[in-house]
Write an enzyme that holds these catalytic residues in place. Structure first.
Site, PDB file in Angstrom:
ATOM      1  N   LEU A 178      -8.049   7.900   7.102  1.00 10.03           N
ATOM      2  CA  LEU A 178      -6.617   8.123   6.895  1.00 10.03           C
ATOM      3  C   LEU A 178      -6.274   8.100   5.414  1.00 10.03           C
ATOM      4  O   LEU A 178      -5.349   8.768   4.983  1.00 10.03           O
ATOM      5  CB  LEU A 178      -5.818   7.043   7.621  1.00 10.03           C
ATOM      6  CG  LEU A 178      -5.770   7.132   9.146  1.00 10.03           C
ATOM      7  CD1 LEU A 178      -5.168   5.860   9.714  1.00 10.03           C
ATOM      8  CD2 LEU A 178      -4.958   8.336   9.577  1.00 10.03           C
ATOM      9  N   GLY A 179      -6.988   7.317   4.679  1.00 12.89           N
ATOM     10  CA  GLY A 179      -6.700   7.215   3.257  1.00 12.89           C
ATOM     11  C   GLY A 179      -7.518   6.106   2.638  1.00 12.89           C
ATOM     12  O   GLY A 179      -8.145   5.313   3.338  1.00 12.89           O
ATOM     13  N   GLY A 182      -6.100   0.438  -2.386  1.00 11.51           N
ATOM     14  CA  GLY A 182      -6.664  -0.498  -3.341  1.00 11.51           C
ATOM     15  C   GLY A 182      -7.620  -1.481  -2.702  1.00 11.51           C
ATOM     16  O   GLY A 182      -8.509  -2.023  -3.354  1.00 11.51           O
ATOM     17  N   ARG A 225     -11.000   1.505   2.545  1.00 12.23           N
ATOM     18  CA  ARG A 225     -10.739   2.715   3.316  1.00 12.23           C
ATOM     19  C   ARG A 225     -10.028   2.385   4.624  1.00 12.23           C
ATOM     20  O   ARG A 225     -10.276   1.340   5.209  1.00 12.23           O
ATOM     21  CB  ARG A 225     -12.068   3.405   3.645  1.00 12.23           C
ATOM     22  CG  ARG A 225     -12.745   3.933   2.421  1.00 12.23           C
ATOM     23  CD  ARG A 225     -14.189   4.268   2.688  1.00 12.23           C
ATOM     24  NE  ARG A 225     -14.686   5.074   1.581  1.00 12.23           N
ATOM     25  CZ  ARG A 225     -14.784   6.410   1.609  1.00 12.23           C
ATOM     26  NH1 ARG A 225     -14.487   7.064   2.697  1.00 12.23           N
ATOM     27  NH2 ARG A 225     -15.205   7.065   0.553  1.00 12.23           N
ATOM     28  N   VAL A 226      -9.197   3.285   5.058  1.00 11.16           N
ATOM     29  CA  VAL A 226      -8.476   3.096   6.324  1.00 11.16           C
ATOM     30  C   VAL A 226      -8.867   4.227   7.269  1.00 11.16           C
ATOM     31  O   VAL A 226      -8.825   5.403   6.895  1.00 11.16           O
ATOM     32  CB  VAL A 226      -6.951   3.094   6.100  1.00 11.16           C
ATOM     33  CG1 VAL A 226      -6.237   2.807   7.402  1.00 11.16           C
ATOM     34  CG2 VAL A 226      -6.575   2.059   5.052  1.00 11.16           C
ATOM     35  N   ASP A 231       2.970  -7.016  -2.052  1.00  6.94           N
ATOM     36  CA  ASP A 231       2.646  -5.645  -2.459  1.00  6.94           C
ATOM     37  C   ASP A 231       3.595  -4.644  -1.793  1.00  6.94           C
ATOM     38  O   ASP A 231       3.163  -3.711  -1.140  1.00  6.94           O
ATOM     39  CB  ASP A 231       1.184  -5.334  -2.131  1.00  6.94           C
ATOM     40  CG  ASP A 231       0.650  -4.160  -2.960  1.00  6.94           C
ATOM     41  OD1 ASP A 231       1.359  -3.750  -3.909  1.00  6.94           O
ATOM     42  OD2 ASP A 231      -0.441  -3.668  -2.648  1.00  6.94           O
TER      43      ASP A 231
HETATM   44  N1  LIG Z   1      -1.411   1.422  10.282  1.00  2.00           N
HETATM   45  C1  LIG Z   1      -1.597   2.641   9.738  1.00  2.00           C
HETATM   46  N2  LIG Z   1      -1.321   3.744  10.454  1.00  2.00           N
HETATM   47  C2  LIG Z   1      -1.490   4.974   9.911  1.00  2.00           C
HETATM   48  N3  LIG Z   1      -1.929   5.186   8.673  1.00  2.00           N
HETATM   49  C3  LIG Z   1      -2.199   4.131   7.890  1.00  2.00           C
HETATM   50  C4  LIG Z   1      -2.078   2.805   8.387  1.00  2.00           C
HETATM   51  N4  LIG Z   1      -2.418   1.950   7.406  1.00  2.00           N
HETATM   52  C5  LIG Z   1      -2.765   2.711   6.352  1.00  2.00           C
HETATM   53  N5  LIG Z   1      -2.647   4.028   6.633  1.00  2.00           N
HETATM   54  C6  LIG Z   1      -2.953   5.155   5.746  1.00  2.00           C
HETATM   55  O1  LIG Z   1      -4.057   4.812   4.940  1.00  2.00           O
HETATM   56  C7  LIG Z   1      -3.757   4.996   3.571  1.00  2.00           C
HETATM   57  C8  LIG Z   1      -4.367   3.920   2.756  1.00  2.00           C
HETATM   58  O2  LIG Z   1      -3.754   2.712   3.106  1.00  2.00           O
HETATM   59  P1  LIG Z   1      -3.802   1.431   2.184  1.00  2.00           P
HETATM   60  O3  LIG Z   1      -2.733   0.512   2.644  1.00  2.00           O
HETATM   61  O4  LIG Z   1      -5.184   0.920   2.166  1.00  2.00           O
HETATM   62  O5  LIG Z   1      -3.565   2.052   0.788  1.00  2.00           O
HETATM   63  P2  LIG Z   1      -2.339   1.945  -0.155  1.00  2.00           P
HETATM   64  O6  LIG Z   1      -1.218   1.340   0.559  1.00  2.00           O
HETATM   65  O7  LIG Z   1      -2.181   3.301  -0.707  1.00  2.00           O
HETATM   66  O8  LIG Z   1      -2.877   0.993  -1.305  1.00  2.00           O
HETATM   67  P3  LIG Z   1      -3.021  -0.591  -1.278  1.00  2.00           P
HETATM   68  O9  LIG Z   1      -4.288  -0.867  -0.593  1.00  2.00           O
HETATM   69  O10 LIG Z   1      -3.038  -0.960  -2.746  1.00  2.00           O
HETATM   70  O11 LIG Z   1      -1.839  -1.165  -0.579  1.00  2.00           O
HETATM   71  C9  LIG Z   1      -2.235   4.995   3.511  1.00  2.00           C
HETATM   72  O12 LIG Z   1      -1.819   5.877   2.529  1.00  2.00           O
HETATM   73  C10 LIG Z   1      -1.810   5.464   4.875  1.00  2.00           C
HETATM   74  O13 LIG Z   1      -1.606   6.872   4.864  1.00  2.00           O
END
Ligand SMILES: Nc1ncnc2c1ncn2[C@@H]1O[C@H](COP(=O)(O)OP(=O)(O)OP(=O)(O)O)[C@@H](O)[C@H]1O
Ligand SMILES: *[C@@H]1O[C@H](CO)[C@@H](O)[C@H](O)[C@H]1NC(C)=O
Ligand SMILES: *[C@@H]1O[C@H](CO)[C@@H](O)[C@H](O)[C@H]1NC(C)=O
Ligand SMILES: *[C@@H]1O[C@H](CO)[C@@H](O)[C@H](O)[C@H]1NC(C)=O
Ligand SMILES: *[C@@H]1O[C@H](CO)[C@@H](O)[C@H](O)[C@H]1NC(C)=O
Ligand SMILES: *[C@@H]1O[C@H](CO)[C@@H](O)[C@H](O)[C@H]1NC(C)=O
Ligand SMILES: *[C@@H]1O[C@H](CO)[C@@H](O)[C@H](O)[C@H]1NC(C)=O
Length: 651
Positions: free
Chosen positions: A340-341, A344, A347-348, A460
């Site tokens: 998904l992305g 920091g 990976r998600v 955050d």
């Molecule tokens: N519960 C979720 N459902 C759908 N997509 C999600 C979910 N959690 C995260 N994502 C996707 O994964 C991406 C990365 O998420 P993540 O929270 O790790 O990164 P971030 O918010 O950009 O940075 P950080 O880790 O610094 O908060 C997000 O941009 C989002 O699109």
């Protein structure tokens, strides 16, 4: 009458003579009509088998062609060429048999032997003596190291003793429960003995099984008795001869195989047992080994693939722990198509739990330190109990070596920042939607700060951590994760977690996250959503950064707040709501922590329960100084107190 008798006598004499000649050539295809000299356990069965041993343990038997043969043409000449062939069978209850049988050439039918390992040929004392004058072909099914036997299944050429001149392994016992045929050939000129062994009904091959050079003229006596000997040891074994032929100076007459009696079909489990042992057992063993190997391989593979780290203290969090295997399968093996992305923390991945069909987002956080993990997990789990329509539900976690996996409910519409900053008009959010999201996040944050049994600092807050559910409601994600780094290895190092632009000044200085630093970030977030601009933007010029809060302050001071609202809305917004949002955004991002409202107050502003402070010139000027006024720093408390009272008084 006398003449008649004389003639008869003469005739008899001639008959005897011819019979005598015929003694140098005979064929028995079965022994029904044979008159052999038998001793010991030897007997001729009703079916015509020559049974040398009948299964009695420690017994032996001999069978001789009754008349002696003269193998030399005159007493002092050499032994002539001859050939003999016989068909035999060995049957034992077990897969072992003892001891074996021989075709022998001996000076007498009175063999002095003992019924043990000497095959009915010798006694312990005469074995190997040249005075034996015995030539024998041994079919030995027992390995006697004293005779240097090569194995427990061999054919050998013996002269006067059981230490074979030559021997070869032979499959006659274990591989062949059926009868086998042997040819023994002696060549007078070459003094060569050839012995050939094949399964019954096979054509005699040209190459002998075993061959030796031995001048039999030095071994055999003038009159030679030929026959068979056999002995059993402790194992119940039957030794049979089915047919036999002999000839001087010519190949062995062929035995009529069709006429041969049948070997007895054993009624004991021998047959089935050997089938079981020789076919089923190896196959079953191989299958077992193969499956064991596969299981071990799979276990090791699974172990490596799905290996997890689990500590004792985790048992209390059991229900919140996911197995790595489930997460692995849910995300299709963490395939890139499900990515998904990357944030920091790691990976998600998107996934679907196989059993519940629940859609999940799995965040893989690399984390090596074990320290503080318990506190962190405890917090994660307790946060997982938080249920608020404006928080992304944390479903559970999983731990592997160096890795922590957090399982969230899946937000189908992704993160808010994509809508704010994608530049695409079709993904643009209307003002109503934006205001709804801002209020939602405010209520989610209030829940974290005040409505949960303990204060939870998000740390955050930013547009990318605001996710949109299927109804486009804003939901705050990632809460608590920043704590992971607080529980880090070196507590002294104040590792500031947060994102540039959303960091409250005092958080940047001290590293202490408080609800108030969350309020600061929330203020920035509100401005970001209202103005459609990132809090800090480097793109305008190389030297000067675009600072959103400064720009908004500047515009508001000049009375032109309308210019700050996202131009892409093309003026389609509720002016009162937009002004309220900007005001709340500004006072929340006040450089002085004490000057910021609490989330409860913020909610009250949004709900219209109380009026937010007016953005008076003093307040704005104070904010613009960004808290770097020397007076403020030297005496912060009094100043903050005055500012707070100033704000409330300015209403
Ligand atoms: N519960 C979720 N459902 C759908 N997509 C999600 C979910 N959690 C995260 N994502 C996707 O994964 C991406 C990365 O998420 P993540 O929270 O790790 O990164 P971030 O918010 O950009 O940075 P950080 O880790 O610094 O908060 C997000 O941009 C989002 O699109
Ligand atoms: C054995 O001899 C009998 C007569 O004595 C005869 O009937 C029989 O056919 C002979 N069998 C063989 C196998 O030669
Ligand atoms: C084997 O032969 C011996 C001697 O002829 C006899 O005493 C014994 O009963 C026989 N055994 C069997 C099982 O036929
Ligand atoms: C055979 O050899 C023996 C001695 O080995 C000898 O006495 C005898 O005369 C010989 N007979 C013939 C027929 O040569
Ligand atoms: C067989 O030989 C032994 C000695 O080896 C002897 O005692 C016995 O009398 C002989 N038997 C016959 C029948 O010749
Ligand atoms: C033994 O076998 C060899 C090889 O096949 C052959 O040359 C020789 O003539 C054979 N000897 C006898 C006695 O059959
Ligand atoms: C075999 O031995 C006999 C007697 O020892 C001898 O006369 C004969 O020449 C030998 N045969 C060969 C082929 O060596």
């Amino acid at each position: 009458m006398l003449l008649k008798l004389l003639l008869v006598g003469l005739g008899l004499g001639i008959a005897a003579l011819t019979a005598g000649d015929e003694h140098h050539r005979f064929v028995y295809s079965g022994f029904s009509n044979a008159s052999l000299t038998l001793d010991g356990t030897a007997s001729i069965t009703q079916s015509g088998l020559l049974e040398l041993t009948n299964g009695t343990a420690l017994s032996m038997g001999h069978a001789f062609f009754t008349s002696p043969l003269r193998l030399r043409d005159s007493p002092n000449s050499t032994v002539q060429s001859f050939a003999s062939s016989f068909v035999f069978g060995i049957i034992s209850i077990y897969d072992l048999s003892s001891h074996g049988l021989t075709l022998l050439f001996a000076p007498s039918k009175n063999i002095s032997a003992i019924p043990v390992q000497y095959l009915g040929l010798f006694s312990g004392s005469n074995n190997g003596k040249t005075t034996n004058h015995i030539f024998a072909i041994e079919l030995d099914t027992w390995q006697n190291s004293e005779f240097r036997d090569i194995n427990n299944n061999h054919i050998g050429i013996d002269i006067n003793g059981l230490t074979s001149l030559q021997s070869q392994p032979a499959g006659f016992f274990h591989d062949h429960q059926e009868a086998m045929q042997v040819w023994v050939e002696y060549d007078r000129e070459k003094t060569q003995i050839n012995v050939t062994l094949v399964p019954l009904a096979m054509v005699k091959p040209r190459k002998p099984t075993v061959s030796a050079i031995q001048n039999l003229s030095d071994v055999l006596t003038d009159a030679v008795y030929i026959g068979f000997s056999s002995s059993t040891g402790k194992i119940n074994t039957h030794h049979y001869v089915l047919g036999w032929s002999f000839a001087m100076n010519s190949p062995a007459p062929s035995i009529d195989i069709a006429m041969l009696p049948k070997l007895p079909q054993l009624h004991h489990p021998k047959g089935r047992r050997s089938w079981v042992l020789e076919v089923v057992l190896p196959v079953a063993t191989a299958a077992l080994l193969l499956s064991l190997g596969t299981i071990v391989f799979l276990l090791v593979w699974r172990h490596l693939r799905y290996d997890e780290v689990q500590d004792d203290w985790e048992s209390e969090f059991g229900p919140h722990r996911f197995s790595y295997k489930d997460l692995f399968h849910a995300t299709g093996g963490f395939e890139n198509i499900n990515l998904l992305g990357v944030g920091g923390f790691g990976r998600v991945y998107k996934g679907v739990l196989l059993r519940s069909r629940l859609k999940i987002a799995v965040k893989k956080v690399s984390h090596d330190s074990k320290q503080g993990m318990k506190e962190f997990i405890a917090e994660i789990v307790s946060l997982g109990l938080l249920q608020n329509r404006n928080l992304v539900q944390l479903l559970g976690y999983c731990r592997r070596k160096g890795e922590l996996l957090l399982v969230y409910e899946y937000m189908p519409n992704g993160s808010l920042d994509k809508y704010l900053h994608s530049g695409k008009n079709n993904s643009m959010l209307s003002w109503t939607r934006r205001f709804q999201i801002i209020k939602g996040i405010a209520s989610g944050l209030l829940y974290l700060h005040e409505e949960w049994e303990k204060v939870v600092v998000h740390r955050d807050i930013k547009a990318s951590n605001v996710l949109l559910d299927d109804e486009m409601n804003g939901r705050l994600g990632d809460f608590g994760l920043a704590r992971l780094y607080d529980h880090g290895v070196e507590p002294q190092t104040t590792h500031v977690v947060g994102t540039i632009g959303y960091l409250a000044p005092e958080l940047a200085r001290s590293g202490n996250a408080t609800p108030s630093t969350d309020v600061f970030a929330f203020g920035m977030f509100v401005l970001e959503v209202t103005c459609g601009q990132r809090p800090v933007n480097h793109q305008n010029t190389k030297d000067s950064q675009f600072i959103l809060v400064d720009w908004v302050l500047d515009k508001v001071q000049k009375g032109s707040f309308g210019e700050t609202v996202d131009a892409r809305l093309k003026g389609k917004y509720n002016v009162g709501e937009a002004y309220l949002a900007l005001t709340i955004g500004l006072i929340c991002s006040h450089p002085f922590a004490k000057a910021r409202p609490t989330m409860r107050q913020v909610m009250q502003y949004f709900d219209g329960e109380i009026q937010p402070p007016d953005l008076s010139f003093e307040v704005l000027a104070c904010m613009q100084s960004e808290g770097f006024d020397p007076y403020i720093i030297s005496n912060p408390l009094s100043t903050i107190g005055s500012i707070v009272s100033g704000i409330s008084g300015g209403r």
